[in-house]
Design a protein around this motif. Structure first.
Motif, PDB file in Angstrom:
ATOM      1  N   TYR A 131      -9.528  50.364 -74.980  1.00  0.00           N
ATOM      2  CA  TYR A 131      -9.574  51.825 -75.090  1.00  0.00           C
ATOM      3  C   TYR A 131      -8.322  52.457 -74.480  1.00  0.00           C
ATOM      4  O   TYR A 131      -7.782  53.435 -75.000  1.00  0.00           O
ATOM      5  N   LEU A 132      -7.868  51.907 -73.351  1.00  0.00           N
ATOM      6  CA  LEU A 132      -6.677  52.439 -72.672  1.00  0.00           C
ATOM      7  C   LEU A 132      -5.445  52.313 -73.580  1.00  0.00           C
ATOM      8  O   LEU A 132      -4.655  53.257 -73.702  1.00  0.00           O
ATOM      9  N   HIS A 133      -5.290  51.152 -74.213  1.00  0.00           N
ATOM     10  CA  HIS A 133      -4.147  50.967 -75.112  1.00  0.00           C
ATOM     11  C   HIS A 133      -4.193  51.948 -76.287  1.00  0.00           C
ATOM     12  O   HIS A 133      -3.162  52.506 -76.680  1.00  0.00           O
ATOM     13  N   SER A 147      -6.392  60.715 -78.061  1.00  0.00           N
ATOM     14  CA  SER A 147      -5.981  59.992 -76.852  1.00  0.00           C
ATOM     15  C   SER A 147      -6.935  60.284 -75.695  1.00  0.00           C
ATOM     16  O   SER A 147      -7.339  59.374 -74.969  1.00  0.00           O
ATOM     17  N   ILE A 148      -7.307  61.563 -75.520  1.00  0.00           N
ATOM     18  CA  ILE A 148      -8.245  61.917 -74.441  1.00  0.00           C
ATOM     19  C   ILE A 148      -9.599  61.238 -74.657  1.00  0.00           C
ATOM     20  O   ILE A 148     -10.241  60.767 -73.701  1.00  0.00           O
ATOM     21  N   TYR A 149     -10.025  61.134 -75.921  1.00  0.00           N
ATOM     22  CA  TYR A 149     -11.297  60.478 -76.239  1.00  0.00           C
ATOM     23  C   TYR A 149     -11.300  59.029 -75.742  1.00  0.00           C
ATOM     24  O   TYR A 149     -12.246  58.590 -75.077  1.00  0.00           O
ATOM     25  N   LYS A 153     -13.304  57.086 -72.503  1.00  0.00           N
ATOM     26  CA  LYS A 153     -14.110  55.871 -72.680  1.00  0.00           C
ATOM     27  C   LYS A 153     -13.641  54.773 -71.720  1.00  0.00           C
ATOM     28  O   LYS A 153     -14.452  54.042 -71.140  1.00  0.00           O
ATOM     29  N   ALA A 154     -12.320  54.680 -71.536  1.00  0.00           N
ATOM     30  CA  ALA A 154     -11.773  53.683 -70.611  1.00  0.00           C
ATOM     31  C   ALA A 154     -12.201  54.003 -69.175  1.00  0.00           C
ATOM     32  O   ALA A 154     -12.615  53.109 -68.425  1.00  0.00           O
ATOM     33  N   LEU A 155     -12.092  55.274 -68.772  1.00  0.00           N
ATOM     34  CA  LEU A 155     -12.492  55.679 -67.408  1.00  0.00           C
ATOM     35  C   LEU A 155     -13.970  55.390 -67.157  1.00  0.00           C
ATOM     36  O   LEU A 155     -14.356  54.942 -66.071  1.00  0.00           O
ATOM     37  N   GLU A 156     -14.783  55.631 -68.157  1.00  0.00           N
ATOM     38  CA  GLU A 156     -16.224  55.380 -68.025  1.00  0.00           C
ATOM     39  C   GLU A 156     -16.496  53.911 -67.708  1.00  0.00           C
ATOM     40  O   GLU A 156     -17.312  53.580 -66.828  1.00  0.00           O
ATOM     41  N   ASN A 169      -4.550  53.317 -63.514  1.00  0.00           N
ATOM     42  CA  ASN A 169      -3.773  53.083 -64.728  1.00  0.00           C
ATOM     43  C   ASN A 169      -4.099  54.123 -65.790  1.00  0.00           C
ATOM     44  O   ASN A 169      -3.208  54.629 -66.494  1.00  0.00           O
ATOM     45  N   VAL A 170      -5.392  54.462 -65.912  1.00  0.00           N
ATOM     46  CA  VAL A 170      -5.794  55.508 -66.867  1.00  0.00           C
ATOM     47  C   VAL A 170      -5.208  56.854 -66.445  1.00  0.00           C
ATOM     48  O   VAL A 170      -4.660  57.598 -67.271  1.00  0.00           O
ATOM     49  N   TYR A 171      -5.314  57.176 -65.120  1.00  0.00           N
ATOM     50  CA  TYR A 171      -4.724  58.430 -64.629  1.00  0.00           C
ATOM     51  C   TYR A 171      -3.242  58.498 -64.979  1.00  0.00           C
ATOM     52  O   TYR A 171      -2.713  59.545 -65.364  1.00  0.00           O
TER      53      TYR A 171
END
Length: 512
Positions: A131-133, A147-149, A153-156, A169-171
């Motif tokens: 999801y991050l990629h 991208s925010i979507y 999902k990655a942060l979750e 990394n997500v931040y």
């Protein structure tokens, strides 16, 4: 190390040493991963794949993208053969990330989607990585909602598993979205938070990336001194760890920032450093591409040879079966006929084998010529020429605003040097096209007719054929005018050209 008894335990120890130094000392880390790789080859497939994966990351960070992909491809094949589905899926994300830097968007997205397809929710952490990629991918395409979507999902996933490194990394990437939206203060808040975390974890790559991006945000807000400070810090860290991609980006930003501040001399200096590192990355990829082509051609030639041998063996078996059948059914007269026929067919096969051998030699010769052509490619300098032209125009305008004769003379001198650089680089760009069109087959003719000429003398002949002056040839070959004059004298002597005959006209009239 001596107290470790089994090879498997030694491999594990070397690999763990490589991981320990990975974010602290790249050279030591590479040494330990290479040692683990050599010790595990053919003995421990899992360790071999893991070591190849880490070496791929190191080469990616250095900007050696083709080498990185070669390591990743080998590791991927090992993970597939050992049914390591998690690592097999994960490496697709890593390869997609390399294609990002190669600016191959379709391949990048293809590998991200394949990775998610292979994992099929077997590993939550890996799903978060995918999801991050995808979030990064859509940020660069300016599809910010998508991208925010994917970032959410990655942060979750990462928050659920308490993975601080992944969360930061997500931040780090969310700030890129804010940057594209022009929310520079938010970018600074997030980048500062991630930078502090990177320093705490001693993650060198993350540190230099955040220094660079903080500089970009401060520059947009007009805080140029702070931007310069952060760019200097980014370069210091990148130099210590030989991050060539990061050095190229930071020097390019320094050149643009100093240009905005009218520090033209510094801007030019940093642009040259950017050129050095970007050309280094290009040459590295070019060298690796040549090696890959070389391996592919070698494989094709070996495959062709094997096919020829198999065809001959299959044909011989058929002949033997025919002879045995003839003995049983028709007797000796028919055998004699078949024997003669066999001899004739063998002669045809030998003729075909000879033709295939000639084809193989032609293929090798073509490859050698292609290799020479590839190695002589140079990076496109159109962007650099445009920048120099803009800089020259700006200097001319600035010269009018100063009353000081000393300042005016300094700007005039600097403008003259930049104009010379523009002229030289423009001529070099056109020269490549001229040589390709004019000198096709010329060098081969010189090799055949004037065998005593050296390679240097043949190259000077090619440039004389383009009607270039001694000074121009000296500039192109990075030599002195006197040296070129001596070479001209040797060429005239070896070609037996009369003193009253113009050398350039003689060479231009040579038939190819």
């Amino acid at each position: 190390m001596k107290s470790i008894k089994t090879a498997e335990n030694k491999c594990q120890f070397l690999y763990e040493c490589g991981e320990f130094f990975y974010s602290k000392n790249v050279i030591k880390s590479e040494y330990f991963f290479n040692e683990a790789l050599q010790l595990s080859k053919g003995k421990n497939n899992t360790m071999e794949g893991k070591a190849l994966l880490k070496l791929g990351f190191i080469e990616k960070n250095r900007g050696n993208l083709s080498t990185s992909l070669r390591y990743f491809n080998k590791a991927k094949d090992i993970f597939k053969s050992t049914n390591d589905s998690v690592r097999f899926a994960s490496i697709h994300f890593d390869m997609g990330y390399v294609y990002r830097y190669k600016n191959q968007k379709e391949k990048e997205l293809q590998f991200y989607k394949k990775g998610l397809e292979f994992i099929k929710e077997k590993d939550e952490e890996l799903m978060g990585k995918g999801y991050l990629h995808l979030g990064r991918y859509y940020t660069r395409l300016k599809k910010l909602d998508s991208s925010i979507y994917y970032y959410d999902k990655a942060l979750e996933v990462f928050k659920k598993n308490n993975q601080d490194d992944r969360i930061y990394n997500v931040y780090n990437n969310v700030s890129n979205t804010y940057y594209r939206q022009g929310k520079y203060k938010k970018v600074i808040d997030i980048r500062t938070l991630v930078l502090n975390y990177a320093k705490k974890e001693n993650s060198k790559l993350l540190i230099t990336v955040n220094y660079h991006n903080l500089a970009a945000a401060y520059s947009e807000l007009g805080s140029y001194n702070l931007a310069l400070k952060y760019l200097d810090s980014a370069i210091v860290v990148a130099k210590e760890n030989n991050f060539k991609i990061r050095l190229s980006k930071s020097y390019n930003s320094l050149a643009k920032l100093n240009y905005m501040l009218k520090n033209y001399k510094k801007s030019y200096k940093y642009l040259e450093k950017h050129k050095i590192y970007s050309d280094s990355i290009f040459q590295s990829q070019l060298s690796n591409t040549i090696e890959e082509v070389e391996l592919q051609n070698k494989f094709k030639i070996e495959t062709k040879n094997l096919q020829i041998i198999n065809q001959k063996q299959a044909f011989d078996k058929k002949i033997y079966l025919i002879i045995i059948s003839a003995l049983l059914l028709l007797g000796i007269p028919m055998i004699v006929l078949l024997y003669r026929n066999s001899i004739n067919k063998n002669k045809i096969i030998e003729g075909n084998l000879e033709k295939e051998k000639i084809k193989k030699e032609v293929l090798l010769e073509k490859f050698k010529r292609s290799e020479i052509e590839v190695k002589n490619l140079v990076a496109d300098n159109s962007m650099r020429l445009e920048f120099l032209k803009q800089l020259l125009t700006q200097l001319k305008e600035q010269r009018k605003t100063y009353n000081s004769v000393e300042v005016k003379n300094y700007i005039k001198d600097l403008s003259f040097k930049i104009q010379q650089q523009i002229t030289t680089e423009s001529k070099l760009t056109l020269l490549k096209k001229k040589i390709d069109s004019v000198n096709d087959g010329f060098d081969n003719m010189l090799l055949t007719v004037y065998k005593e000429l050296t390679k240097t003398e043949r190259e000077v002949c090619a440039l004389l054929r383009l009607n270039l002056s001694v000074k121009e040839i000296a500039s192109i070959r990075n030599s002195s005018s006197d040296a070129i004059k001596v070479t001209r004298y040797r060429i005239r002597k070896k070609m037996n050209i009369p003193k009253n005959q113009n050398l350039e006209v003689f060479i231009q009239n040579l038939g190819v």
